[in-house]
Write a protein that holds these residues in place. Structure first.
Motif, mmCIF file in Angstrom:
data_model
loop_
_atom_site.group_PDB
_atom_site.id
_atom_site.type_symbol
_atom_site.label_atom_id
_atom_site.label_comp_id
_atom_site.label_asym_id
_atom_site.label_seq_id
_atom_site.Cartn_x
_atom_site.Cartn_y
_atom_site.Cartn_z
ATOM 1 N N VAL A 286 -36.971 -12.929 29.298
ATOM 2 C CA VAL A 286 -35.985 -12.686 30.357
ATOM 3 C C VAL A 286 -36.245 -13.695 31.462
ATOM 4 O O VAL A 286 -37.407 -14.022 31.746
ATOM 5 N N ILE A 287 -35.190 -14.185 32.100
ATOM 6 C CA ILE A 287 -35.326 -15.086 33.253
ATOM 7 C C ILE A 287 -34.539 -14.511 34.420
ATOM 8 O O ILE A 287 -33.352 -14.197 34.291
ATOM 9 N N ASN A 288 -35.208 -14.372 35.569
ATOM 10 C CA ASN A 288 -34.563 -13.922 36.809
ATOM 11 C C ASN A 288 -34.271 -15.130 37.686
ATOM 12 O O ASN A 288 -35.155 -15.943 37.967
ATOM 13 N N MET A 289 -33.013 -15.227 38.155
ATOM 14 C CA MET A 289 -32.597 -16.333 39.027
ATOM 15 C C MET A 289 -31.894 -15.754 40.251
ATOM 16 O O MET A 289 -30.686 -15.524 40.232
ATOM 17 N N SER A 290 -32.639 -15.502 41.303
ATOM 18 C CA SER A 290 -32.054 -14.973 42.535
ATOM 19 C C SER A 290 -31.585 -16.139 43.404
ATOM 20 O O SER A 290 -32.011 -16.313 44.549
ATOM 21 N N VAL A 313 -32.605 -13.604 27.768
ATOM 22 C CA VAL A 313 -31.658 -12.886 28.631
ATOM 23 C C VAL A 313 -31.810 -13.441 30.043
ATOM 24 O O VAL A 313 -32.917 -13.483 30.579
ATOM 25 N N MET A 314 -30.704 -13.855 30.648
ATOM 26 C CA MET A 314 -30.741 -14.425 31.995
ATOM 27 C C MET A 314 -29.927 -13.581 32.965
ATOM 28 O O MET A 314 -28.820 -13.136 32.641
ATOM 29 N N VAL A 315 -30.484 -13.380 34.163
ATOM 30 C CA VAL A 315 -29.874 -12.531 35.189
ATOM 31 C C VAL A 315 -29.842 -13.319 36.494
ATOM 32 O O VAL A 315 -30.830 -13.986 36.852
ATOM 33 N N GLU A 334 -23.142 -16.883 29.976
ATOM 34 C CA GLU A 334 -24.439 -16.575 29.367
ATOM 35 C C GLU A 334 -25.363 -15.789 30.290
ATOM 36 O O GLU A 334 -26.494 -15.462 29.913
ATOM 37 N N VAL A 335 -24.890 -15.478 31.507
ATOM 38 C CA VAL A 335 -25.732 -14.873 32.549
ATOM 39 C C VAL A 335 -25.144 -13.545 32.994
ATOM 40 O O VAL A 335 -23.925 -13.402 33.112
#
Length: 470
Positions: A286-290, A313-315, A334-335
């Protein structure tokens, strides 16, 4: 007990301010952590210290600085939303890396120099040519896949932890106590946080981190010298049930800290793209991108598509300007795009909205970890985003056979409906419901579809939450 600091609505909307600043000043990423400026804050309660710092005003100051900078070009999408890119500078992706001879010829032709490279991606700077002229020059070359401006982005079980009972309203709001009875996560499901890094010495992260990366100086020390990344990481996976601090969503999952943003809150789409690729290549599930910006970027989307092809999984956070203007990377298909709600279950007054919103999560006065071993309360879609990244980690821990598209479908399906019935522009498919998502993950079928009805218990739940946090 360490300090606990509360920040006003807006959180830290991390600024991707141009690679030129970072590359010219690489020592920024190694600067010592900065303590919060307490000269303009007031103490609210004891024994823990609470400060209210308005980061929205800081964000507006940064926008003004970019608008007035002689090194930056401003794009006006409308009367309110703007994007920025560096003057006389482009990001180029080649189909194959150019030879030394080809590189020398291009540098001479543009009267400039190569500022940075990562694989087949390069940043070039010209002394005389505009960004448009550089793009036209590179796009004529047969070996170039694309050339674009160097965009600047504006980011966006009952535990015994001491701060949990009084301050962490966000956990019961998404039914975490019931969820922890189903899954507390697994160590081998890694959640990457691409941000300002993580406070590597914070007690809440001891034993909770895997090897990370600092893309700003190409080192293996992603130490946070800002605070934003540490706060995001704590929401996801702070050490839980250790009688100290806060509870994280994913008790057993580990964090991969990726530092792509400097101490001044500045970075670039090029750096974030490098971080995404590094995380995907080193085992992140999983990748978190705030983070986010209102102009799409090929280099960023290219990295996202690469990670998606590797089943990640990207958020991403939807943004903090209360606008329907699509924000990237959140708007990429994709996000998963996350909006923010307050403790009453209403849309946060700063949260972006629109056709790209997938789900909503708590994002107002969210307690979490902070630099120098402290704790802070921040607001923003940057804080809502890691709730969903933590949920994705729990889903992948419970059912490792699910691919990233199936995880995304489950997150959208397992929600409390909010706003208008069914999907809407403010909450997407609704407010995330973690135990429902885990139940779907445990009994997953290919026919999982997003919920379009309001559960009868919704009003009762929020009434109970208001009694818990009056």
């Amino acid at each position: 007990m360490r300090n606990f600091t509360r920040y006003a609505v807006g959180g830290l909307a991390v600024i991707f301010a141009g690679a030129c600043f970072l590359l010219a000043q690489p020592e920024q990423s190694e600067a010592p952590p900065k303590k919060p400026d307490t000269s303009s804050v007031s103490q609210q309660t004891k024994p823990h210290k609470f400060y209210r710092i308005n980061y929205i005003s800081g964000l507006n100051e940064t926008r003004t600085r970019l608008n007035n900078s002689e090194h930056v070009i401003t794009i006006h999408h409308n009367s309110n939303e703007t994007s920025h890119y560096m003057k006389r500078e482009v990001t180029v992706k080649f189909k194959r890396p150019p030879s030394p001879t080809e590189l020398k010829q291009m540098i001479q032709a543009i009267n400039g120099w190569e500022k940075a490279r990562f694989g087949s991606m390069y940043i070039f700077k010209s002394r005389t040519m505009s960004a448009d002229e550089l793009i036209a020059y590179f796009n004529k070359r047969p070996n170039v896949q694309f050339a674009e401006p160097n965009y600047l982005l504006l980011p966006n079980a009952t535990p015994n932890d001491m701060l949990y009972p009084r301050y962490q309203w966000n956990m019961p709001a998404i039914n975490m106590e019931q969820a922890w009875d189903i899954s507390k996560g697994r160590e081998n499901v890694i959640i990457a946080v691409i941000d300002t890094g993580v406070d590597l010495t914070h007690p809440e992260f001891q034993g909770k981190l895997v090897k990370g990366h600092n893309v700003l100086n190409d080192s293996d020390r992603p130490q946070d010298d800002n605070g934003h990344g540490t706060h995001v990481a704590g929401i996801i996976a702070a050490k839980t049930n250790n009688r100290e601090g806060i509870a994280g969503i994913a008790w057993n999952n580990k964090i991969m800290p990726i530092k792509g943003i400097g101490s001044d809150g500045s970075g670039s789409s090029f750096d974030i793209a490098r971080g995404i690729i590094w995380a995907a290549d080193h085992g992140a599930s999983v990748i978190n991108m705030s983070v986010g910006n209102y102009h799409p970027s090929n280099v960023l989307h290219d990295a996202i598509k690469y990670a998606f092809s590797k089943n990640v999984v990207m958020v991403a956070a939807s943004g903090n300007d209360h606008t329907s203007q699509p924000s990237f990377p959140a708007a990429y298909p994709e996000v998963i795009s996350v909006a923010a709600i307050d403790w009453q279950g209403n849309q946060a007054n700063f949260s972006n909205y629109g056709s790209y919103i997938d789900v909503a999560a708590p994002g107002v006065d969210i307690p979490s970890t902070y630099v120098q071993g402290d704790y802070a309360s921040l607001s923003g879609t940057s804080m809502a985003c890691p709730h969903v990244a933590g949920l994705a980690g729990l889903i992948r821990s419970l059912n490792p056979e699910l691919n990233n598209s199936e995880v995304m479908k489950i997150i959208r399906a397992a929600t409390w409906d909010a706003g208008q019935p069914g999907w809407d522009h403010y909450y997407g498919y609704g407010i995330v419901n973690v135990p429902h998502a885990l139940q779907l993950a445990g009994t997953h079928t290919q026919n999982t579809t997003p919920s379009a009805t309001k559960p009868t218990q919704k009003n009762t739940f929020w009434e109970q939450l208001q009694k818990l946090f009056p």
